[in-house]
Motif scaffolding. Structure first.
Motif, PDB file in Angstrom:
ATOM      1  N   GLN A   4       5.511   0.309  15.262  1.00 51.06           N
ATOM      2  CA  GLN A   4       6.786   0.306  14.560  1.00 51.06           C
ATOM      3  C   GLN A   4       6.896  -1.043  13.849  1.00 51.06           C
ATOM      4  O   GLN A   4       6.400  -2.062  14.346  1.00 51.06           O
ATOM      5  CB  GLN A   4       7.946   0.502  15.519  1.00 51.06           C
ATOM      6  CG  GLN A   4       7.981   1.875  16.136  1.00 51.06           C
ATOM      7  CD  GLN A   4       9.152   2.039  17.084  1.00 51.06           C
ATOM      8  OE1 GLN A   4       9.982   1.150  17.247  1.00 51.06           O
ATOM      9  NE2 GLN A   4       9.200   3.193  17.716  1.00 51.06           N
ATOM     10  N   LEU A  29       7.761   2.843   9.512  1.00 52.30           N
ATOM     11  CA  LEU A  29       9.138   2.442   9.248  1.00 52.30           C
ATOM     12  C   LEU A  29       9.994   3.699   9.347  1.00 52.30           C
ATOM     13  O   LEU A  29       9.772   4.659   8.601  1.00 52.30           O
ATOM     14  CB  LEU A  29       9.255   1.816   7.855  1.00 52.30           C
ATOM     15  CG  LEU A  29      10.638   1.383   7.414  1.00 52.30           C
ATOM     16  CD1 LEU A  29      11.190   0.305   8.339  1.00 52.30           C
ATOM     17  CD2 LEU A  29      10.587   0.856   5.982  1.00 52.30           C
ATOM     18  N   ARG A  30      10.891   3.684  10.308  1.00 56.15           N
ATOM     19  CA  ARG A  30      11.734   4.860  10.583  1.00 56.15           C
ATOM     20  C   ARG A  30      10.893   6.115  10.814  1.00 56.15           C
ATOM     21  O   ARG A  30      11.195   7.206  10.327  1.00 56.15           O
ATOM     22  CB  ARG A  30      12.734   5.094   9.462  1.00 56.15           C
ATOM     23  CG  ARG A  30      13.734   3.964   9.302  1.00 56.15           C
ATOM     24  CD  ARG A  30      14.760   4.278   8.211  1.00 56.15           C
ATOM     25  NE  ARG A  30      15.398   3.064   7.775  1.00 56.15           N
ATOM     26  CZ  ARG A  30      15.031   2.339   6.725  1.00 56.15           C
ATOM     27  NH1 ARG A  30      14.039   2.731   5.968  1.00 56.15           N
ATOM     28  NH2 ARG A  30      15.680   1.243   6.411  1.00 56.15           N
ATOM     29  N   GLU A  32       8.018   6.876   9.588  1.00 56.46           N
ATOM     30  CA  GLU A  32       7.131   7.211   8.469  1.00 56.46           C
ATOM     31  C   GLU A  32       6.004   6.188   8.383  1.00 56.46           C
ATOM     32  O   GLU A  32       6.245   4.982   8.431  1.00 56.46           O
ATOM     33  CB  GLU A  32       7.908   7.194   7.149  1.00 56.46           C
ATOM     34  CG  GLU A  32       9.072   8.136   7.108  1.00 56.46           C
ATOM     35  CD  GLU A  32       8.746   9.411   6.381  1.00 56.46           C
ATOM     36  OE1 GLU A  32       7.770   9.430   5.616  1.00 56.46           O
ATOM     37  OE2 GLU A  32       9.477  10.382   6.600  1.00 56.46           O
TER      38      GLU A  32
END
Length: 84
Positions: A4, A29-30, A32
């Protein structure tokens, strides 16, 4: 391995070390996949034997005589001040 973004930032030296010893490290990120950290060896292998952007442009299709002649016969564009 996937990291992450926050973990990758906090442990960047570890991410780099793992890229060197274990292979590419994916950063998310989030949830993705957004980036990859590579060792220089992996990066160089990806770039090996690939033409640069300029080489790729220069290696484009050859101009035949008709096209070269047509381009040579085009009138010169004039600037707003009347200069060529």
């Amino acid at each position: 391995m996937e990291w992450q973004l926050q973990d990758a930032k906090n442990q960047f030296s570890k991410v780099v070390q793992k890229a060197r010893t274990e292979g590419p490290q994916v950063v998310t990120l989030r949830g993705e996949r957004t980036a990859v950290v590579l060792s220089i060896e992996d990066y160089d292998a990806l770039k090996a034997d690939r033409p640069s952007f300029v080489d790729d442009l220069l290696a484009g299709p050859a101009w035949d005589d008709a096209l070269a002649e047509a381009i040579g016969e085009r009138p010169a564009w004039r600037h707003r001040d009347g200069a060529l």
